[in-house]
Design a protein around this motif. Structure first.
Motif, PDB file in Angstrom:
ATOM      1  N   LEU A  66      -2.443   1.913   3.961  1.00 35.60           N
ATOM      2  CA  LEU A  66      -2.771   2.605   2.719  1.00 35.60           C
ATOM      3  C   LEU A  66      -1.642   2.517   1.690  1.00 35.60           C
ATOM      4  CD1 LEU A  66      -4.552   5.811   4.091  1.00 35.60           C
ATOM      5  CD2 LEU A  66      -5.622   3.819   3.020  1.00 35.60           C
ATOM      6  N   ARG A  67      -0.418   2.641   2.153  1.00 36.53           N
ATOM      7  CA  ARG A  67       0.762   2.542   1.280  1.00 36.53           C
ATOM      8  C   ARG A  67       1.940   2.030   2.089  1.00 36.53           C
ATOM      9  NH1 ARG A  67       0.885   8.478  -1.591  1.00 36.53           N
ATOM     10  NH2 ARG A  67       1.113   9.040   0.599  1.00 36.53           N
ATOM     11  N   PRO A  68       2.590   0.951   1.684  1.00 34.14           N
ATOM     12  CA  PRO A  68       2.526   0.275   0.383  1.00 34.14           C
ATOM     13  C   PRO A  68       1.381  -0.721   0.241  1.00 34.14           C
ATOM     14  CG  PRO A  68       4.149  -0.803   1.733  1.00 34.14           C
ATOM     15  CD  PRO A  68       3.649   0.367   2.534  1.00 34.14           C
ATOM     16  N   GLN A  69       0.582  -0.895   1.293  1.00 38.92           N
ATOM     17  CA  GLN A  69      -0.516  -1.845   1.412  1.00 38.92           C
ATOM     18  C   GLN A  69       0.005  -3.177   1.965  1.00 38.92           C
ATOM     19  OE1 GLN A  69      -2.861  -2.007  -2.209  1.00 38.92           O
ATOM     20  NE2 GLN A  69      -3.396   0.169  -2.060  1.00 38.92           N
ATOM     21  N   ILE A  70      -0.914  -3.868   2.611  1.00 36.70           N
ATOM     22  CA  ILE A  70      -0.532  -5.024   3.418  1.00 36.70           C
ATOM     23  C   ILE A  70      -0.026  -6.186   2.578  1.00 36.70           C
ATOM     24  CG2 ILE A  70      -1.396  -6.723   5.079  1.00 36.70           C
ATOM     25  CD1 ILE A  70      -0.898  -3.783   6.097  1.00 36.70           C
ATOM     26  N   ASP A  71      -0.582  -6.398   1.377  1.00 40.44           N
ATOM     27  CA  ASP A  71      -0.120  -7.521   0.563  1.00 40.44           C
ATOM     28  C   ASP A  71       1.344  -7.368   0.169  1.00 40.44           C
ATOM     29  OD1 ASP A  71      -0.803  -5.366  -1.105  1.00 40.44           O
ATOM     30  OD2 ASP A  71      -1.159  -6.693  -2.821  1.00 40.44           O
ATOM     31  N   ILE A  72       1.788  -6.138  -0.058  1.00 35.58           N
ATOM     32  CA  ILE A  72       3.199  -5.902  -0.391  1.00 35.58           C
ATOM     33  C   ILE A  72       4.081  -6.241   0.809  1.00 35.58           C
ATOM     34  CG2 ILE A  72       4.904  -4.158  -1.058  1.00 35.58           C
ATOM     35  CD1 ILE A  72       2.966  -4.867  -3.300  1.00 35.58           C
ATOM     36  N   LEU A  73       3.662  -5.811   2.000  1.00 36.93           N
ATOM     37  CA  LEU A  73       4.452  -6.101   3.202  1.00 36.93           C
ATOM     38  C   LEU A  73       4.519  -7.598   3.467  1.00 36.93           C
ATOM     39  CD1 LEU A  73       3.212  -3.191   5.500  1.00 36.93           C
ATOM     40  CD2 LEU A  73       5.467  -3.428   4.458  1.00 36.93           C
ATOM     41  N   GLU A  74       3.421  -8.305   3.253  1.00 37.08           N
ATOM     42  CA  GLU A  74       3.429  -9.757   3.443  1.00 37.08           C
ATOM     43  C   GLU A  74       4.371 -10.434   2.455  1.00 37.08           C
ATOM     44  OE1 GLU A  74      -0.590 -11.141   3.283  1.00 37.08           O
ATOM     45  OE2 GLU A  74      -0.942 -10.702   5.414  1.00 37.08           O
ATOM     46  N   LYS A  75       4.345 -10.003   1.185  1.00 37.08           N
ATOM     47  CA  LYS A  75       5.242 -10.586   0.183  1.00 37.08           C
ATOM     48  C   LYS A  75       6.709 -10.335   0.526  1.00 37.08           C
ATOM     49  CE  LYS A  75       1.944 -10.216  -3.653  1.00 37.08           C
ATOM     50  NZ  LYS A  75       1.567  -9.442  -4.864  1.00 37.08           N
TER      51      LYS A  75
END
Length: 376
Positions: A66-75
């Motif tokens: 939910l936060r920070p969300q998966i796309d942020i973690l992947e980046k």
């Protein structure tokens, strides 16, 4: 990934071992501080690493999704890089949140539809997408998607839930095989034993989980309100079945006494929010019992927080000063109490390991349980 079992205490089932991941060695028994959203509340990573010094911490799939969300973690390159943590991480799959969000979720065979506690938006977790999410988070140890049953729980529901957890496990395993690693290190998978407080269901689930031949195995659905004696009884049943050459993780447990008693039954890994949550509310755990630092009795006690000096806060601050910080609602008080409690939990499991290796764990454990079972 590797697990080495070094020795078992001669007068109990307590074990000392080592888990080796691509982010380092984890000496067991171990307590994992809970870093739910990529942060152990109130503690800098520097303090966590240099003073509390855990080999591994825990993150939570539901909250990180939910936060920070998966796309942020992947980046960012995964949770390790995002939070600047170079040691091991374990992620809970979100099954406990399925249990705790009972008013805001619907469980079906396909998975769980739930409402975000943040903005009310709807989401779905399935065994398949939870495996993908944990690949993206990048923890060293990832968990199967399961349903954590409440306590009390009638037999029929407990059995149906356990069987669905087993079906979800099969789907997790099938999907992992076709879901490649996201980063340049390995991930180990743990299935989860369920079955509420019914011995026959726990036995059946432990046998099913053991047959998957996963790297390690977890026990869920305990520490959800059942008496401690029932927790110990179920742990004993399950540990008699789970393979000895694989690490055993008891999820969400617990008090210092719970931890020592479950180490004696053969558990290797623990996590719990108690040291951080209780610390923020003024409860300190020590080798001599628990302290409510908000009580008036401490306002003129200028002795150190803990005379054993387990962390830097124990050697720098007095009980009177910490009581004052809580009285004026100063955030530093919550931080000091949190660091102390985490330091105590890590000290406790490391002392347990020393006594297992020395062969006198049972005597030491019985003495410590008696000492800690006091309100100071």
């Amino acid at each position: 990934m590797k697990f080495e079992l070094h020795t078992t205490d001669p007068k109990s089932k307590a074990r000392a071992g080592t888990i080796i991941t691509d982010h380092g060695r984890i000496e067991t028994p171990i307590f994992m501080p809970v870093g739910t959203v990529g942060s152990v509340k109130g503690v800098h990573q520097r303090e966590l690493r240099d003073d509390i010094n855990p080999d591994i911490i825990l993150g939570n799939t539901y909250h990180l999704y939910l936060r920070p969300q998966i796309d942020i973690l992947e980046k960012a390159g995964g949770l390790h890089k995002f939070m600047n943590w170079d040691r091991s991480i374990l992620t809970d799959s979100g099954g406990y949140q399925v249990y705790s969000l009972s008013a805001n979720r619907k469980i079906k065979e396909e998975g769980v539809k739930f409402k975000s506690h943040i903005d009310g938006s709807y989401h779905v977790f399935t065994p398949e997408n939870v495996m993908e999410i944990q690949r993206s988070i990048g923890a060293d140890i990832i968990m199967a998607f399961d349903e954590c049953t409440p306590y009390p729980c009638d037999y029929r529901y407990a059995k149906g839930s356990m069987l669905m957890t087993h079906r979800w496990l099969d789907r997790c395993l099938a999907h992992l095989e076709k879901t490649p690693l996201k980063y340049d290190y390995d991930q180990a998978f743990f299935p989860i034993v369920q079955g509420s407080t019914y011995s026959d269901l726990r036995q059946q689930s432990a046998e099913y989980i053991a047959n998957t031949d996963a790297f390690g195995n977890a026990i869920g659905g305990l520490s959800v309100g059942e008496p401690a004696e029932e927790m110990y009884a179920m742990t004993d049943v399950v540990c008699a079945i789970l393979p000895e050459d694989k690490p055993r993780y008891l999820m969400g447990v617990g008090t210092p006494i719970n931890i020592l008693e479950n180490i004696a039954l053969g558990i290797d890994m623990f996590d719990c929010v108690m040291p951080t949550r209780n610390g923020r509310n003024g409860m300190l755990f020590t080798a001599h019992g628990t302290i409510n630092i908000k009580n008036k009795k401490w306002e003129s006690d200028f002795s150190l927080i803990d005379d054993m000096g387990m962390t830097f806060v124990d050697t720098e601050y007095s009980k009177a000063y910490l009581k004052h910080l809580f009285s004026v609602n100063e955030l530093l008080g919550k931080q000091i109490a949190t660091i102390h409690n985490l330091g105590f939990y890590l000290w406790l499991v490391r002392e347990a390991r020393k006594h297992i290796l020395a062969g006198d764990f049972r005597v030491w454990k019985d003495k410590m349980v008696k000492q800690m079972d006091k309100r100071l």
